[in-house]
Write a protein that holds these residues in place. Structure first.
Motif, PDB file in Angstrom:
ATOM      1  N   ASP A  60       0.853  -1.066  -0.013  1.00 56.09           N
ATOM      2  CA  ASP A  60      -0.063   0.007  -0.007  1.00 56.09           C
ATOM      3  C   ASP A  60       1.100   1.489  -0.111  1.00 56.09           C
ATOM      4  O   ASP A  60       1.597   1.385   0.905  1.00 56.09           O
ATOM      5  CB  ASP A  60      -0.984  -0.125   1.212  1.00 56.09           C
ATOM      6  CG  ASP A  60      -2.224  -0.954   1.178  1.00 56.09           C
ATOM      7  OD1 ASP A  60      -2.510  -1.211  -0.118  1.00 56.09           O
ATOM      8  OD2 ASP A  60      -2.669  -1.345   2.317  1.00 56.09           O
ATOM      9  N   LEU A 155      -3.316   2.656  -3.377  1.00 53.52           N
ATOM     10  CA  LEU A 155      -3.847   3.316  -2.307  1.00 53.52           C
ATOM     11  C   LEU A 155      -5.318   3.436  -2.339  1.00 53.52           C
ATOM     12  O   LEU A 155      -5.965   2.908  -1.349  1.00 53.52           O
ATOM     13  CB  LEU A 155      -3.332   4.995  -2.237  1.00 53.52           C
ATOM     14  CG  LEU A 155      -1.904   5.348  -1.623  1.00 53.52           C
ATOM     15  CD1 LEU A 155      -1.867   6.615  -1.729  1.00 53.52           C
ATOM     16  CD2 LEU A 155      -1.631   4.650  -0.371  1.00 53.52           C
ATOM     17  N   ARG A 158      -6.754   0.160  -1.035  1.00 49.48           N
ATOM     18  CA  ARG A 158      -6.689  -0.061   0.226  1.00 49.48           C
ATOM     19  C   ARG A 158      -8.137   0.639   0.971  1.00 49.48           C
ATOM     20  O   ARG A 158      -8.554   0.487   2.004  1.00 49.48           O
ATOM     21  CB  ARG A 158      -5.694   0.908   0.939  1.00 49.48           C
ATOM     22  CG  ARG A 158      -5.574   0.469   2.559  1.00 49.48           C
ATOM     23  CD  ARG A 158      -4.155   1.341   3.073  1.00 49.48           C
ATOM     24  NE  ARG A 158      -4.157   1.241   4.449  1.00 49.48           N
ATOM     25  CZ  ARG A 158      -3.726   1.955   5.057  1.00 49.48           C
ATOM     26  NH1 ARG A 158      -2.863   3.256   4.558  1.00 49.48           N
ATOM     27  NH2 ARG A 158      -3.586   2.019   6.341  1.00 49.48           N
ATOM     28  N   THR A 204      -5.692   7.388   4.075  1.00 52.32           N
ATOM     29  CA  THR A 204      -5.074   6.048   4.058  1.00 52.32           C
ATOM     30  C   THR A 204      -3.930   5.907   5.103  1.00 52.32           C
ATOM     31  O   THR A 204      -3.134   5.030   5.035  1.00 52.32           O
ATOM     32  CB  THR A 204      -4.441   5.684   2.885  1.00 52.32           C
ATOM     33  OG1 THR A 204      -3.788   6.803   2.087  1.00 52.32           O
ATOM     34  CG2 THR A 204      -5.856   5.317   1.987  1.00 52.32           C
TER      35      THR A 204
END
Length: 286
Positions: A60, A155, A158, A204
């Motif tokens: 990530d 990202l 995620r 995130t």
């Protein structure tokens, strides 16, 4: 020498952290847990110098394929696993399907040679200085391609986007950016500029670390103990033996510790003292 990550992998880790300072590290790891210790694994310490010759890196917020490319060019690398593929020196790093139980879709795995000169090498990996664009180097929009687009896509995934991290800012990435901008009350233009990137970083960002409490290896723990060191024991031995994660050393935790001690040839008293800590690869400080 105590248990330690092979120096060449420490160099790689530092380069990854330098290139992507905002990356998530939740799936990072290097020292093997009980499941790894039950089998042959590069996550277990070497017999000669106690080095660990494997490391996992959360994908990530990074460009995992950029890391893969630089790893297969480094002389210390034995193999890399990512997203159901393996690149191995024994196959001249031609990608092959990886059929292990862990598909490595949340992290990539790097194993290095056990030859002392290669595991101790401080040769740069080239990740930190790679010329490929990093997320934030430019404004991204439909039609853009490259390493920074892959970072954007990892990202987004995620946050549940389910995009293919192919480095192409296509219709699905465009649609997701519009949805994200709308949810954050930003201008809905599908352009990833400073404001959208800031919102994405914030959404995130890994949670702030909790107070460390008792450090693993700083005391003996047994039934009734509580703290972060107990949580470490439960994670290390695993939920199958110790039950759900937590900070309380209960009867289930004791049973898991006894199993681990028997597996490693220790006295199975269910108490994590100096010998059991050391067997787990933890530095004992008391």
């Amino acid at each position: 020498m105590g248990v330690h990550l092979a120096p060449t992998l420490r160099v790689l880790r530092e380069e990854i952290n330098t290139r992507w300072p905002h990356r998530d590290k939740a799936s990072d790891g290097w020292i093997g847990d009980a499941a790894h210790q039950a089998r042959k694994s590069d996550h277990n310490p070497d017999a000669d110098d106690r080095s660990v010759n494997a490391a996992d890196f959360d994908i990530d917020g990074i460009d995992p394929l950029l890391v893969v490319r630089h790893c297969i060019e480094h002389p210390s690398t034995q193999y890399v696993i990512y997203n159901r593929l393996i690149w191995s020196r024994t196959r001249d790093f031609r990608p092959a399907r990886y059929t292990g139980s862990n598909p490595h879709t949340k992290h990539l795995h790097v194993s290095v040679s056990h030859a002392r000169a290669l595991e101790d090498s401080l040769r740069p990996w080239g990740v930190a200085t790679a010329r490929a664009a990093k997320l934030g180097d430019r404004v991204l929009q439909a039609g853009c391609k490259g390493s920074d687009v892959r970072e954007l896509q990892t990202l987004a995934n995620r946050l549940g986007a389910r995009l293919t991290a192919d480095g192409v800012f296509g219709p699905k990435t465009t649609a997701w950016v519009r949805t994200f901008q709308k949810s954050k009350k930003l201008t809905v233009d599908a352009v990833v500029g400073p404001k959208t990137l800031t919102a994405l970083r914030s959404a995130t960002r890994p949670p702030a670390p909790q107070p460390a409490g008792r450090a693993p290896g700083s005391r003996t723990v047994r039934v009734g103990s509580t703290g972060e060191d107990v949580a470490y024991v439960k994670r290390f031995v695993g939920a199958r033996r110790c039950g759900p994660p937590g900070t309380r050393f209960d009867a289930k935790t004791e049973a898991g510790v006894r199993w681990y001690q028997r597996m490693r040839g220790l006295t199975d008293d269910g108490i994590v003292g100096r010998l059991t800590w050391a067997e787990m690869g933890v530095r004992v400080t008391y």
